[in-house]
Design a protein around this motif. Structure first.
Motif, PDB file in Angstrom:
ATOM      1  N   PHE A   1       0.871  -1.202   0.092  1.00  0.00           N
ATOM      2  CA  PHE A   1       0.157  -0.064   0.024  1.00  0.00           C
ATOM      3  C   PHE A   1       0.798   1.018   0.040  1.00  0.00           C
ATOM      4  CE2 PHE A   1      -2.530   3.216   1.949  1.00  0.00           C
ATOM      5  CZ  PHE A   1      -3.465   3.317   1.151  1.00  0.00           C
ATOM      6  N   THR A   2       1.831   1.164   0.891  1.00  0.00           N
ATOM      7  CA  THR A   2       2.859   2.565   0.626  1.00  0.00           C
ATOM      8  C   THR A   2       3.397   2.705  -0.479  1.00  0.00           C
ATOM      9  OG1 THR A   2       3.089   2.195   3.177  1.00  0.00           O
ATOM     10  CG2 THR A   2       4.932   3.303   1.961  1.00  0.00           C
ATOM     11  N   GLY A   3       3.860   1.505  -1.095  1.00  0.00           N
ATOM     12  CA  GLY A   3       4.610   1.675  -2.477  1.00  0.00           C
ATOM     13  C   GLY A   3       3.645   2.086  -3.529  1.00  0.00           C
ATOM     14  N   ALA A   4       2.255   1.633  -3.575  1.00  0.00           N
ATOM     15  CA  ALA A   4       1.435   2.023  -4.425  1.00  0.00           C
ATOM     16  C   ALA A   4       0.969   3.553  -4.254  1.00  0.00           C
ATOM     17  CB  ALA A   4       0.114   1.085  -4.151  1.00  0.00           C
ATOM     18  N   THR A   5       0.907   4.093  -2.899  1.00  0.00           N
ATOM     19  CA  THR A   5       0.696   5.464  -2.786  1.00  0.00           C
ATOM     20  C   THR A   5       1.919   6.293  -3.276  1.00  0.00           C
ATOM     21  OG1 THR A   5      -0.693   4.720  -0.630  1.00  0.00           O
ATOM     22  CG2 THR A   5       0.288   7.055  -0.917  1.00  0.00           C
ATOM     23  N   GLY A   6       3.227   5.800  -3.027  1.00  0.00           N
ATOM     24  CA  GLY A   6       4.345   6.606  -3.504  1.00  0.00           C
ATOM     25  C   GLY A   6       4.408   6.570  -5.222  1.00  0.00           C
ATOM     26  N   LEU A   7       3.941   5.486  -5.491  1.00  0.00           N
ATOM     27  CA  LEU A   7       3.961   5.433  -7.313  1.00  0.00           C
ATOM     28  C   LEU A   7       2.833   6.733  -7.686  1.00  0.00           C
ATOM     29  CD1 LEU A   7       4.590   4.437  -9.722  1.00  0.00           C
ATOM     30  CD2 LEU A   7       2.851   2.856  -9.653  1.00  0.00           C
TER      31      LEU A   7
ATOM     32  N   TRP B   1      -3.173   3.034  16.027  1.00  0.00           N
ATOM     33  CA  TRP B   1      -2.949   2.756  14.257  1.00  0.00           C
ATOM     34  C   TRP B   1      -1.597   2.226  14.278  1.00  0.00           C
ATOM     35  CZ3 TRP B   1      -4.731   7.228  10.890  1.00  0.00           C
ATOM     36  CH2 TRP B   1      -6.161   7.399  10.919  1.00  0.00           C
ATOM     37  N   PRO B   2      -1.325   1.302  13.528  1.00  0.00           N
ATOM     38  CA  PRO B   2       0.020   0.787  13.137  1.00  0.00           C
ATOM     39  C   PRO B   2       0.765   1.920  12.573  1.00  0.00           C
ATOM     40  CG  PRO B   2      -1.561  -0.392  11.813  1.00  0.00           C
ATOM     41  CD  PRO B   2      -2.072   0.541  12.807  1.00  0.00           C
ATOM     42  N   PRO B   3       2.054   2.198  12.820  1.00  0.00           N
ATOM     43  CA  PRO B   3       2.877   3.323  12.574  1.00  0.00           C
ATOM     44  C   PRO B   3       2.897   3.432  10.814  1.00  0.00           C
ATOM     45  CG  PRO B   3       4.149   2.291  14.112  1.00  0.00           C
ATOM     46  CD  PRO B   3       2.964   1.556  13.802  1.00  0.00           C
ATOM     47  N   TRP B   4       2.968   2.354  10.247  1.00  0.00           N
ATOM     48  CA  TRP B   4       3.061   2.370   8.863  1.00  0.00           C
ATOM     49  C   TRP B   4       1.645   3.257   8.087  1.00  0.00           C
ATOM     50  CZ3 TRP B   4      -0.552   0.864   5.373  1.00  0.00           C
ATOM     51  CH2 TRP B   4      -1.610  -0.094   5.709  1.00  0.00           C
ATOM     52  N   MET B   5       0.562   3.347   8.914  1.00  0.00           N
ATOM     53  CA  MET B   5      -0.380   4.054   8.281  1.00  0.00           C
ATOM     54  C   MET B   5      -0.361   5.526   8.007  1.00  0.00           C
ATOM     55  SD  MET B   5      -3.539   1.844   9.648  1.00  0.00           S
ATOM     56  CE  MET B   5      -4.944   2.263   8.265  1.00  0.00           C
ATOM     57  N   PHE B   6       0.683   5.759   8.829  1.00  0.00           N
ATOM     58  CA  PHE B   6       1.008   7.537   8.713  1.00  0.00           C
ATOM     59  C   PHE B   6       1.939   7.773   7.533  1.00  0.00           C
ATOM     60  CE2 PHE B   6      -0.229   6.963  13.079  1.00  0.00           C
ATOM     61  CZ  PHE B   6      -1.075   8.026  13.254  1.00  0.00           C
ATOM     62  N   VAL B   7       2.710   6.786   6.937  1.00  0.00           N
ATOM     63  CA  VAL B   7       3.630   7.076   5.781  1.00  0.00           C
ATOM     64  C   VAL B   7       2.785   7.289   4.609  1.00  0.00           C
ATOM     65  CG1 VAL B   7       5.219   5.881   4.408  1.00  0.00           C
ATOM     66  CG2 VAL B   7       5.334   5.585   6.949  1.00  0.00           C
ATOM     67  N   PRO B   8       1.698   6.505   4.152  1.00  0.00           N
ATOM     68  CA  PRO B   8       0.972   6.932   2.954  1.00  0.00           C
ATOM     69  C   PRO B   8       0.317   8.312   3.358  1.00  0.00           C
ATOM     70  CG  PRO B   8       0.696   4.636   3.440  1.00  0.00           C
ATOM     71  CD  PRO B   8       1.490   5.311   4.627  1.00  0.00           C
ATOM     72  N   LEU B   9      -0.287   8.548   4.394  1.00  0.00           N
ATOM     73  CA  LEU B   9      -0.848   9.943   4.722  1.00  0.00           C
ATOM     74  C   LEU B   9      -0.092  11.148   4.226  1.00  0.00           C
ATOM     75  CD1 LEU B   9      -3.433  11.358   5.715  1.00  0.00           C
ATOM     76  CD2 LEU B   9      -2.585  11.010   7.954  1.00  0.00           C
ATOM     77  N   LEU B  10       1.394  10.788   4.903  1.00  0.00           N
ATOM     78  CA  LEU B  10       2.472  11.900   4.682  1.00  0.00           C
ATOM     79  C   LEU B  10       2.652  12.246   3.196  1.00  0.00           C
ATOM     80  CD1 LEU B  10       4.808  11.234   7.665  1.00  0.00           C
ATOM     81  CD2 LEU B  10       3.109  13.043   7.417  1.00  0.00           C
ATOM     82  N   LEU B  11       2.817  11.115   2.351  1.00  0.00           N
ATOM     83  CA  LEU B  11       2.942  11.064   1.095  1.00  0.00           C
ATOM     84  C   LEU B  11       1.926  11.895   0.558  1.00  0.00           C
ATOM     85  CD1 LEU B  11       4.027   7.447   0.027  1.00  0.00           C
ATOM     86  CD2 LEU B  11       5.426   9.779  -0.077  1.00  0.00           C
ATOM     87  N   VAL B  12       0.703  11.515   0.611  1.00  0.00           N
ATOM     88  CA  VAL B  12      -0.520  12.247   0.181  1.00  0.00           C
ATOM     89  C   VAL B  12      -0.622  13.939   0.411  1.00  0.00           C
ATOM     90  CG1 VAL B  12      -3.145  12.527   0.260  1.00  0.00           C
ATOM     91  CG2 VAL B  12      -2.002  10.164   0.106  1.00  0.00           C
ATOM     92  N   LEU B  13      -0.208  13.793   1.708  1.00  0.00           N
ATOM     93  CA  LEU B  13      -0.065  15.380   2.229  1.00  0.00           C
ATOM     94  C   LEU B  13       1.007  16.435   1.482  1.00  0.00           C
ATOM     95  CD1 LEU B  13      -1.095  15.066   5.929  1.00  0.00           C
ATOM     96  CD2 LEU B  13      -2.512  15.858   4.226  1.00  0.00           C
ATOM     97  N   GLY B  14       2.102  15.501   1.343  1.00  0.00           N
ATOM     98  CA  GLY B  14       3.313  16.223   0.791  1.00  0.00           C
ATOM     99  C   GLY B  14       2.817  16.472  -0.794  1.00  0.00           C
TER     100      GLY B  14
END
Length: 175
Positions: free
Chosen positions: A12-18, A63-76
């Motif tokens: 999910f994090t990779g898909a959000t980064g892409l 929440w597990p910490p990884w759920m914040f990484v995609p959120l930060l990618l979206v906000l950035g």
């Protein structure tokens, strides 16, 4: 540190980064291409997946910490798109090459060649400068490009121009 540990989290994090990278690339040219529609559907699928993942967490205290990484990618990504950073960054990296080309252009010379980080299409010498397309047909049925006009401001009877920076204008083939 076990920030991203599960395969689902990594996927999910990779898909959000892409999606973020593709979005930044899409908005780094004037006008939105038809790829923006596919990209919007991709973001919608990610949002739906995020909703399902959140629903699975309902009732749990953390929440597990990884759920914040995609959120930060979206906000950035949203911040960069809002301030038009991708367009300005790509143009800044290409400006010297585009200016050299604009100063030496002859009508429709060098079609579909790379100048800096832009693939230049239709090219035209105009009074006091040059203009060239960098996007083909977009969602509003127009093509967009840049015009280099260092000695004057283009008049309304010459076409549609929007000042970009210095002697540069964003040019389109219609209003």
């Amino acid at each position: 540190m076990r920030l991203i540990r599960s395969p689902l989290a990594l996927l999910f994090t990779g898909a959000t980064g892409l999606a973020s990278l593709l979005t930044l690339f899409e908005v780094s040219t004037p006008g939105l291409s038809y790829w923006a529609l596919a990209l919007a559907l991709y973001w919608l699928a990610l949002a739906m997946t995020w909703s399902v993942l959140l629903a699975r967490r309902t009732g749990r205290r953390t929440w597990p910490p990884w759920m914040f990484v995609p959120l930060l990618l979206v906000l950035g990504t949203m911040l960069l798109v809002t301030v038009d950073a991708p367009l300005h960054a790509r143009f800044a990296l290409s400006e010297s090459s585009l200016e050299r080309y604009a100063r030496s252009v002859r009508d429709d010379e060098g079609r579909d060649r790379w100048r800096g980080l832009y693939q230049v299409g239709y090219t035209e010498k105009i009074p006091g400068g040059a203009r060239f397309m960098v996007t083909s047909l977009t969602m509003n049925w127009k093509s967009y490009g840049f015009a280099y006009i260092p000695d004057r401001v283009p008049g309304p009877d010459e076409g549609w121009y929007e000042h970009f920076k210095g002697p540069w204008y964003i040019w389109t083939d219609g209003p």
